[in-house]
Enzyme design. Sequence first.
Site, PDB file in Angstrom:
ATOM      1  N   CYS A   1      62.690  31.735  21.181  1.00 52.77           N
ATOM      2  CA  CYS A   1      62.391  30.339  20.865  1.00 52.77           C
ATOM      3  C   CYS A   1      63.391  29.361  21.464  1.00 52.77           C
ATOM      4  O   CYS A   1      64.320  29.738  22.151  1.00 52.77           O
ATOM      5  CB  CYS A   1      62.218  30.174  19.363  1.00 52.77           C
ATOM      6  SG  CYS A   1      60.667  30.954  18.807  1.00 52.77           S
ATOM      7  N   ASP A   2      63.191  28.094  21.129  1.00 52.45           N
ATOM      8  CA  ASP A   2      63.633  26.954  21.915  1.00 52.45           C
ATOM      9  C   ASP A   2      65.049  27.013  22.499  1.00 52.45           C
ATOM     10  O   ASP A   2      65.231  26.988  23.699  1.00 52.45           O
ATOM     11  CB  ASP A   2      63.492  25.685  21.086  1.00 52.45           C
ATOM     12  CG  ASP A   2      62.046  25.375  20.764  1.00 52.45           C
ATOM     13  OD1 ASP A   2      61.233  26.304  20.726  1.00 52.45           O
ATOM     14  OD2 ASP A   2      61.719  24.202  20.539  1.00 52.45           O
ATOM     15  N   LYS A   3      66.073  27.032  21.669  1.00 52.68           N
ATOM     16  CA  LYS A   3      67.437  26.943  22.191  1.00 52.68           C
ATOM     17  C   LYS A   3      68.045  28.307  22.454  1.00 52.68           C
ATOM     18  O   LYS A   3      69.086  28.404  23.102  1.00 52.68           O
ATOM     19  CB  LYS A   3      68.332  26.158  21.213  1.00 52.68           C
ATOM     20  CG  LYS A   3      67.765  24.817  20.807  1.00 52.68           C
ATOM     21  CD  LYS A   3      67.331  23.987  21.998  1.00 52.68           C
ATOM     22  CE  LYS A   3      66.529  22.770  21.596  1.00 52.68           C
ATOM     23  NZ  LYS A   3      65.248  23.052  20.942  1.00 52.68           N
TER      24      LYS A   3
ATOM     25  N   CYS B   1      55.572  29.446  19.439  1.00 51.40           N
ATOM     26  CA  CYS B   1      54.408  28.577  19.223  1.00 51.40           C
ATOM     27  C   CYS B   1      53.577  28.457  20.500  1.00 51.40           C
ATOM     28  O   CYS B   1      54.103  28.308  21.591  1.00 51.40           O
ATOM     29  CB  CYS B   1      54.859  27.224  18.701  1.00 51.40           C
ATOM     30  SG  CYS B   1      55.521  27.323  17.018  1.00 51.40           S
TER      31      CYS B   1
ATOM     32  N   SER C   1      59.921  17.333  21.211  1.00 49.39           N
ATOM     33  CA  SER C   1      59.416  18.703  21.203  1.00 49.39           C
ATOM     34  C   SER C   1      58.504  18.891  22.403  1.00 49.39           C
ATOM     35  O   SER C   1      57.858  17.945  22.871  1.00 49.39           O
ATOM     36  CB  SER C   1      58.636  18.949  19.911  1.00 49.39           C
ATOM     37  OG  SER C   1      57.831  20.094  20.022  1.00 49.39           O
TER      38      SER C   1
ATOM     39  N   ASP D   1      62.963  25.411  15.305  1.00 53.56           N
ATOM     40  CA  ASP D   1      62.856  23.965  15.487  1.00 53.56           C
ATOM     41  C   ASP D   1      61.776  23.357  14.607  1.00 53.56           C
ATOM     42  O   ASP D   1      61.907  22.224  14.147  1.00 53.56           O
ATOM     43  CB  ASP D   1      62.579  23.639  16.960  1.00 53.56           C
ATOM     44  CG  ASP D   1      63.852  23.643  17.790  1.00 53.56           C
ATOM     45  OD1 ASP D   1      64.766  24.419  17.447  1.00 53.56           O
ATOM     46  OD2 ASP D   1      63.941  22.885  18.767  1.00 53.56           O
TER      47      ASP D   1
ATOM     48  N   GLU E   1      64.772  16.243  18.029  1.00 47.48           N
ATOM     49  CA  GLU E   1      63.424  16.128  18.583  1.00 47.48           C
ATOM     50  C   GLU E   1      62.602  15.187  17.714  1.00 47.48           C
ATOM     51  O   GLU E   1      62.716  15.202  16.489  1.00 47.48           O
ATOM     52  CB  GLU E   1      62.736  17.494  18.625  1.00 47.48           C
ATOM     53  CG  GLU E   1      63.291  18.413  19.681  1.00 47.48           C
ATOM     54  CD  GLU E   1      62.533  19.719  19.791  1.00 47.48           C
ATOM     55  OE1 GLU E   1      62.752  20.423  20.782  1.00 47.48           O
ATOM     56  OE2 GLU E   1      61.730  20.036  18.894  1.00 47.48           O
TER      57      GLU E   1
END
Length: 554
Positions: free
Chosen positions: A119-121, A191, A468, A78, A442
């Site tokens: 990570c995110d998704k 992160c 985000s 991202d 985002e």
Amino acid sequence: MRSDAVKKGIERAPHRALFKAMGYTDEELERPLIGVVNSRNEIVPGHIHLDKIAEAVKAGIRMAGGTPVEFGAIGVCDGIAMGHTGMKYSLATRELIADSCEAMALAHSFDGMVFIPNCDKIVPGMLMAAARINVPAIVVSGGPMLSLRHNDKNLDLNSVFEAVGAYKAGKMTEKEVWEYEEKACPGCGSCSGMFTANSMNCLTEVLGMGLPGNGTVPAVYAERIRLAKKAGMKIVELVEKDIKPSDILTPKAFENALAVDMALGCSTNSVLHLPAIANEVGMEINLDIINEISSKVPNLCKLAPAGHHHVQDLYAAGGIPAVMKELSKKNLLHLDLITVTGKTVRENIENAKVRDYEVIRSIDNPYSPTGGIAVLRGNLAPDGAVVKRSAVAPEMLVHKGPARVFDSEDAAIEAIYNGKINKGDVVIIRYEGPKGGPGMREMLSPTSAIAGMGLDKDVALITDGRFSGATRGASIGHVSPEAMAGGPIAIVRDGDIISIDIPNGKLDVEIPDSEIQKRLKEWKAPAPKITKGYLGRYAKLVSSANKGAILENK
């Protein structure tokens, strides 16, 4: 065993021949076949090291008497996709990941699954797949990145985004920005703040789909490798006992996840992902449920971007079990739910304790008596909007100001960087929703620009896109209905007064209802930005943000 469908009997001799072409022995084919989904790649810092996690998982599976079968999954970074067309693809990959994992698992009749995201998704996509496939499954994430101290400040990726805004405002030199760039991301891992990736990794643990420690053990610690080996061993036990995601992902488990979400002050993206995961097991989580839980669960942590602590500090303070132990003192959790440990939540957190009350507040001394996320409604967002209340400056909890309207993120960023946004303004970015984007980008670049320029205590940002987990400030997203679907955000004009009241859950544009209806009748949907390829199909099928931006079968 489920895998007998591809390996047992004379009719399956051709199938066994193909296994043997890859070096599998008859002895290995007698054991449970465990699919190991490894999302390792060389574009995501949180995934660059997942080969080591996968090797540990496979070692654990073999130790427990199973046969691991590894395959890959995609993953978008991202941060690298941020601020340009690439971000249109990020959320949309959640469904691609779920679909591809489903296809691989069911095509090859695996007895169990180990999902390795970070990570995110990728995390919610794999949880959706686990729920949909519904064979014994466990998630073991790659772990958070460390935060490095530089000039008496704990840095993270958001520090660099905000440094760009500070440079544009003349508050930092190019050399100082470069120093942040060099130090902010010191190595592998998701992160380091309570951003989306770490939020979802922590909530995976709370849901009962990850082992204790899954959300907080840093990526570079040997404990993470040991955790992966234990996950590999545990999946064989889950297969033997036939404990499936449907046994774990119950309505009460999602209530636990939402409660801890509020206590931690997680990313607002969790409000997109938890409903999508619940949908896979036939449950609905709506914004009213989220608001109800937020109203009674206190906020115990202020991790970056809301504060200066990072996930490594949460780990040292006792991790997710310690947070859950605090919440249990006020009966805010369901404790008798089964988890992938084979034990209940109560048993998992029995010996947990808070080691640092600066990082995890006592239940009797919270940062606020209500949760870190708030749902707003009003004539600007009839179906709801979402804000990370724990990251909003106190002076912006209630705000009125003139709208500055932009029909894309790019136009808004240009205006912010060129100094065209004034104190008191309410920046509105629309046509960035699930359909309108498409992909619901985002808005970290504009929010970081606002914060970096020192305007986060004076300027609000409202969008039908999303934010985000690194975003801070009065950033209100997920406005539903979105502009592309004819929501009221589509008819706001420059200068209209926007009223924000976060404590009372209100979001309004101060114009008469008759004027709103008049403008809505005059409104026409713009032409779709993308009509071809995956995003073209995605835009036609995706639901509103208040439903989790899931794909609907139409």
